[in-house]
Design an enzyme around this catalytic site. Structure first.
Site, PDB file in Angstrom:
ATOM      1  N   TRP A 154       0.815  -1.352   0.072  1.00  0.00           N
ATOM      2  CA  TRP A 154       0.011  -0.053   0.024  1.00  0.00           C
ATOM      3  C   TRP A 154       0.784   1.311  -0.062  1.00  0.00           C
ATOM      4  O   TRP A 154       0.125   2.315  -0.316  1.00  0.00           O
ATOM      5  CB  TRP A 154      -0.804   0.107   1.334  1.00  0.00           C
ATOM      6  N   ASN A 155       2.238   1.106   0.359  1.00  0.00           N
ATOM      7  CA  ASN A 155       2.661   2.504   0.546  1.00  0.00           C
ATOM      8  C   ASN A 155       3.152   3.144  -0.680  1.00  0.00           C
ATOM      9  O   ASN A 155       3.345   4.572  -0.593  1.00  0.00           O
ATOM     10  CB  ASN A 155       4.173   1.991   1.380  1.00  0.00           C
ATOM     11  N   ARG A 163       6.555  -0.921 -11.403  1.00  0.00           N
ATOM     12  CA  ARG A 163       7.884  -1.656 -11.091  1.00  0.00           C
ATOM     13  C   ARG A 163       7.788  -3.156 -11.498  1.00  0.00           C
ATOM     14  O   ARG A 163       8.783  -3.628 -11.970  1.00  0.00           O
ATOM     15  CB  ARG A 163       8.297  -1.452  -9.730  1.00  0.00           C
ATOM     16  N   LYS A 178      -2.697  -8.297  -7.552  1.00  0.00           N
ATOM     17  CA  LYS A 178      -3.288  -8.464  -6.492  1.00  0.00           C
ATOM     18  C   LYS A 178      -2.621  -6.933  -5.580  1.00  0.00           C
ATOM     19  O   LYS A 178      -1.658  -7.233  -4.709  1.00  0.00           O
ATOM     20  CB  LYS A 178      -3.422  -9.463  -5.437  1.00  0.00           C
ATOM     21  N   PRO A 179      -3.536  -5.841  -5.626  1.00  0.00           N
ATOM     22  CA  PRO A 179      -2.940  -4.880  -4.859  1.00  0.00           C
ATOM     23  C   PRO A 179      -3.264  -5.012  -3.279  1.00  0.00           C
ATOM     24  O   PRO A 179      -4.223  -5.713  -3.154  1.00  0.00           O
ATOM     25  CB  PRO A 179      -3.600  -3.465  -5.515  1.00  0.00           C
ATOM     26  N   ALA A 180      -2.756  -4.224  -2.686  1.00  0.00           N
ATOM     27  CA  ALA A 180      -3.292  -4.045  -1.000  1.00  0.00           C
ATOM     28  C   ALA A 180      -4.688  -3.446  -1.151  1.00  0.00           C
ATOM     29  O   ALA A 180      -4.808  -2.566  -1.811  1.00  0.00           O
ATOM     30  CB  ALA A 180      -2.218  -2.963  -0.518  1.00  0.00           C
ATOM     31  N   GLY A 232       6.363  -7.025   0.300  1.00  0.00           N
ATOM     32  CA  GLY A 232       5.651  -6.729   1.450  1.00  0.00           C
ATOM     33  C   GLY A 232       6.597  -7.502   2.631  1.00  0.00           C
ATOM     34  O   GLY A 232       7.863  -7.144   2.491  1.00  0.00           O
ATOM     35  N   SER A 233       5.910  -7.769   3.744  1.00  0.00           N
ATOM     36  CA  SER A 233       6.916  -8.336   4.894  1.00  0.00           C
ATOM     37  C   SER A 233       7.559  -9.569   4.870  1.00  0.00           C
ATOM     38  O   SER A 233       6.961 -10.470   4.079  1.00  0.00           O
ATOM     39  CB  SER A 233       5.855  -8.264   5.960  1.00  0.00           C
ATOM     40  N   GLU A 254      10.777  -8.429  -2.650  1.00  0.00           N
ATOM     41  CA  GLU A 254      11.372  -7.450  -1.816  1.00  0.00           C
ATOM     42  C   GLU A 254      10.726  -7.147  -0.620  1.00  0.00           C
ATOM     43  O   GLU A 254       9.470  -7.021  -0.247  1.00  0.00           O
ATOM     44  CB  GLU A 254      11.138  -6.010  -2.409  1.00  0.00           C
ATOM     45  N   LEU A 255      11.394  -7.596   0.516  1.00  0.00           N
ATOM     46  CA  LEU A 255      10.623  -7.971   1.922  1.00  0.00           C
ATOM     47  C   LEU A 255      11.156  -6.865   2.733  1.00  0.00           C
ATOM     48  O   LEU A 255      11.530  -5.748   2.581  1.00  0.00           O
ATOM     49  CB  LEU A 255      11.093  -9.242   2.503  1.00  0.00           C
ATOM     50  N   CYS A 288      10.108   0.561   2.888  1.00  0.00           N
ATOM     51  CA  CYS A 288      11.234  -0.546   3.558  1.00  0.00           C
ATOM     52  C   CYS A 288      12.540  -0.075   3.350  1.00  0.00           C
ATOM     53  O   CYS A 288      13.434  -0.594   4.148  1.00  0.00           O
ATOM     54  CB  CYS A 288      11.048  -1.626   2.489  1.00  0.00           C
ATOM     55  N   GLU A 385      11.067  -2.804  12.544  1.00  0.00           N
ATOM     56  CA  GLU A 385      10.977  -1.882  11.429  1.00  0.00           C
ATOM     57  C   GLU A 385       9.775  -0.904  11.701  1.00  0.00           C
ATOM     58  O   GLU A 385       8.641  -1.444  11.894  1.00  0.00           O
ATOM     59  CB  GLU A 385      10.612  -2.534  10.161  1.00  0.00           C
TER      60      GLU A 385
END
Length: 483
Positions: A154-155, A163, A178-180, A232-233, A254-255, A288, A385
């Site tokens: 979502w950020n 991307r 699938k977006p947030a 995401g996480s 990308e975590l 992130c 984080e």
């Protein structure tokens, strides 16, 4: 708001807008006010399967489409995005909270991924060589990996979509995105833009859902998805990796991050403070690669902290749509509570608050820019984080101490260092266990650069010349040649 009203609210499957099979919808809220902006379709697992089926049907034709045609579609989409900068920026500000100035910058950043990969689409290469024994010719080609599942956070609602979508389309892959659920509107607007740019039906499909686990897991285990790209996480990334194992799906991720920022005694403090503001406060700290642990040499720590606190205190917090706003709300109450809990824990363990640190009254998910010094080693903020506008400063005496502390984490996405000594700059940059290093700068994101981390911050890279590689397979053909 007209920009919200004009965005389709349905699922985008097979080139058409469709309601969720169940008829369910999910609410999209404005984090600055807490008020509902709209409702969008809330997909079920059955809707997810329909999206994958559409992508599978479209895959062969899209893979066979000439690279120049794929390139021109992406370039047209780039042009459309640029012409709609103001509408897209406002849309992101309303659903995510970032100030309009930052949202406009994200539109430009997002669009650039389409322009970059429109150019890469026509540069997919291969090769031929003579085998060492001279009998065969070794022909190597590159082909799209196949239908892809792309999961975005979502950020950065628009840029995280482009991307991933840009290189997938350039390579010849079809997509289920699938977006947030907090920020689906930018992705739905992007689907409209790509359709307008000439993208064939079924090549891009979008499912918005509150049931991420229920929708995603069957798709990963179903045998049709050949590539997963997830941002995401780390916790969720581990789960997805396990699910991908059943059908050996290719992954890039990308975590999470826990970026260190080191200010050495010979740093230009003007540059260091400015770079820290960018590394910490871009996107309200909800990034992130945001600076999470700030290490400053003891000889300059007091001056650095004082100057940083003055800069942070001068920022205007408010609704991102209001003129002059520097810092918008965090994404939700949970995000704000997390930031505040970390501050309270640090203070309880002896930290000093130079500015901020108090929950504001009134509606919205606002949190003030905060600077802490004297962070105790056992403070939760060191290993967590933050994802908010909180700068936690610790001190160090030696280079070895700073590098050891910086690397003392399971994460390795980004790191920053400030020094005017070239030998030290190169020496420390090489030792830092991070996929990206900001040297005398607080900004590492660039569509032309390979974005990604090491350790538990992810796999693979996005952007740059290698970004398209994540969506291509090598095929080797042996060709005997007679005497």
């Amino acid at each position: 708001m007209t920009v919200v009203r004009d965005v389709p609210k349905q699922l985008f499957i097979g080139g058409g807008w469709q309601d969720a099979e169940s008829g369910r919808t999910l609410a999209v809220d404005n984090p600055a006010t807490g008020e509902e902006l709209c409702q969008v379709a809330d997909a079920s697992p059955a809707d997810g399967r329909r999206a994958v089926e559409a992508a599978v049907v479209a895959q062969a034709a899209w893979a066979a489409t000439a690279p120049r045609v794929r390139s021109e579609i992406l370039r047209r989409a780039y042009d459309i995005i640029i012409t709609r900068t103001e509408d897209l920026a406002l849309l992101m500000t309303l659903e995510m909270g970032k100030p309009l100035a930052e949202a406009r910058a994200e539109v430009a950043y997002a669009a650039e991924f389409f322009r970059w990969f429109s150019e890469e689409a026509v540069r997919i290469d291969g090769g031929m060589m003579t085998a060492p024994d001279g009998r065969n010719r070794l022909l190597v080609t590159r082909q799209p990996v196949g239908p892809c599942l792309l999961i975005t956070p979502w950020n950065f609602p628009l840029a995280m979509g482009t991307r991933k979508i840009g290189p997938a389309l350039a390579a010849g892959c079809t997509i289920v995105l699938k977006p947030a659920p907090q920020t689906p509107l930018a992705s739905l607007a992007l689907a409209e833009i790509l359709a307008e740019a000439g993208l064939p039906a079924g090549v891009l499909n979008i499912v918005t859902t509150t049931d991420a686990a229920g929708v995603v897991e069957p798709l990963l285990r179903g045998g049709h998805i050949r590539k997963l790209s997830f941002t995401g996480s780390t916790q969720v990334g581990r789960v997805l990796l396990a699910q991908c194992a059943d059908t050996v799906i290719r992954t890039s991720m990308e975590l999470g991050g826990n970026a260190p920022l080191i200010v050495f005694d010979d740093a230009d403090l003007d540059v260091a403070v400015e770079g820290t503001m960018v590394a910490k406060m871009r996107n309200m700290g909800e990034s992130c690669c945001a600076a999470n642990r700030i290490y400053v040499h003891t000889s300059v720590a007091d001056e650095f902290a004082t100057r940083l606190a003055a800069r942070m205190a001068a920022l205007k917090v408010g609704d991102g749509t209001e003129p002059g706003t520097d810092v918008g709300p965090l994404i939700d109450i949970a995000g704000r509570s997390k930031a505040h809990d970390l501050v309270r824990d640090a203070v309880k363990r002896g930290a000093t608050v130079l500015t901020g640190g108090e929950l504001p009254e009134g509606p919205g998910c606002f949190y003030p820019p905060t600077v802490l010094t004297g962070i105790a080693p056992d403070s939760a903020i060191i290993d967590t984080e933050i994802f908010g506008p909180v700068a936690a400063i610790r001190t160090f005496e030696t280079e070895e101490e700073a590098v050891t502390a910086a690397n003392d984490t399971e994460f390795g996405l980004a790191a920053y260092l400030f020094t005017q000594n070239l030998d030290r700059a190169l020496r420390v940059a090489e030792r830092l266990e991070s996929g990206m290093i900001g040297l005398n700068t607080g900004l590492v994101s660039n569509p032309a650069a390979p974005f990604g981390g090491v350790k538990q911050s992810g796999l693979g890279r996005e952007g740059g010349r290698v970004g398209i590689d994540e969506f291509l397979e090598y095929k080797y053909i042996a060709v005997p040649v007679g005497a």
